[in-house]
Scaffold this motif. Structure first.
Motif, mmCIF file in Angstrom:
data_model
loop_
_atom_site.group_PDB
_atom_site.id
_atom_site.type_symbol
_atom_site.label_atom_id
_atom_site.label_comp_id
_atom_site.label_asym_id
_atom_site.label_seq_id
_atom_site.Cartn_x
_atom_site.Cartn_y
_atom_site.Cartn_z
ATOM 1 N N ASN A 73 -4.371 -8.670 -2.445
ATOM 2 C CA ASN A 73 -4.472 -8.010 -1.146
ATOM 3 C C ASN A 73 -4.122 -6.527 -1.272
ATOM 4 O O ASN A 73 -4.812 -5.666 -0.717
ATOM 5 N N THR A 74 -3.068 -6.237 -2.006
ATOM 6 C CA THR A 74 -2.659 -4.844 -2.204
ATOM 7 C C THR A 74 -3.759 -4.068 -2.929
ATOM 8 O O THR A 74 -4.070 -2.934 -2.555
ATOM 9 N N GLU A 77 -6.568 -3.333 -0.518
ATOM 10 C CA GLU A 77 -6.185 -2.256 0.402
ATOM 11 C C GLU A 77 -6.227 -0.892 -0.277
ATOM 12 O O GLU A 77 -6.711 0.080 0.311
ATOM 13 N N ASP A 81 -8.728 2.067 0.819
ATOM 14 C CA ASP A 81 -8.199 3.362 1.254
ATOM 15 C C ASP A 81 -8.707 4.502 0.379
ATOM 16 O O ASP A 81 -8.915 5.615 0.862
ATOM 17 N N LYS A 95 -9.994 -5.494 4.993
ATOM 18 C CA LYS A 95 -8.538 -5.551 4.819
ATOM 19 C C LYS A 95 -7.921 -6.697 5.609
ATOM 20 O O LYS A 95 -6.985 -7.353 5.143
#
Length: 122
Positions: A73-74, A77, A81, A95
């Motif tokens: 997930n990180t 993201e 971004d 996201k």
């Protein structure tokens, strides 16, 4: 400089990168810090309550699942971004889906924890 492509050194380099990534996750991402701290507490609880080998296996898999999915997930993201720093509806959707995957893993881990520890607390 000649690149060393041997199997052993290649795997060793991959292992170093993996440890570096795990360290970055645990030291820079607040959600991972919280989840890692909970994993340590639950591991200590396992020793305290002397859970069975089978319970250790399930607990370890649950902890690994949550931390792994949180890491993915990180990464999603950070990539999103980087690609589109400003808010974009489609990026937000992506996201949210990645965060939803963490939610499912966390719910499963909570269920595992309740199944293992609730009988010991009542």
């Amino acid at each position: 400089m000649k690149k060393d492509n041997s199997f052993f050194t290649g795997r060793l380099r991959s292992l170093v990168f993996a440890f570096k990534g795990a360290y970055k996750l645990v030291t820079t991402e607040h959600s991972v810090m919280v989840q890692f701290s909970l994993a340590v507490l639950i591991t200590l609880a396992g020793f305290y309550f002397q859970i069975t080998k089978e319970e250790w296996l399930v607990q370890t898999l649950a902890i690994g699942l949550v931390l792994s999915i949180e890491g993915l997930n990180t990464a999603v993201e950070k990539i999103a971004d980087f690609i589109h720093p400003d808010y974009h509806q489609k990026i937000g959707f992506i996201k949210d889906i990645a965060a939803g995957a963490v939610f499912f893993a966390a719910i499963a881990a909570i269920a595992v924890g309740l199944i293992i520890y609730l009988p010991r607390l009542t």
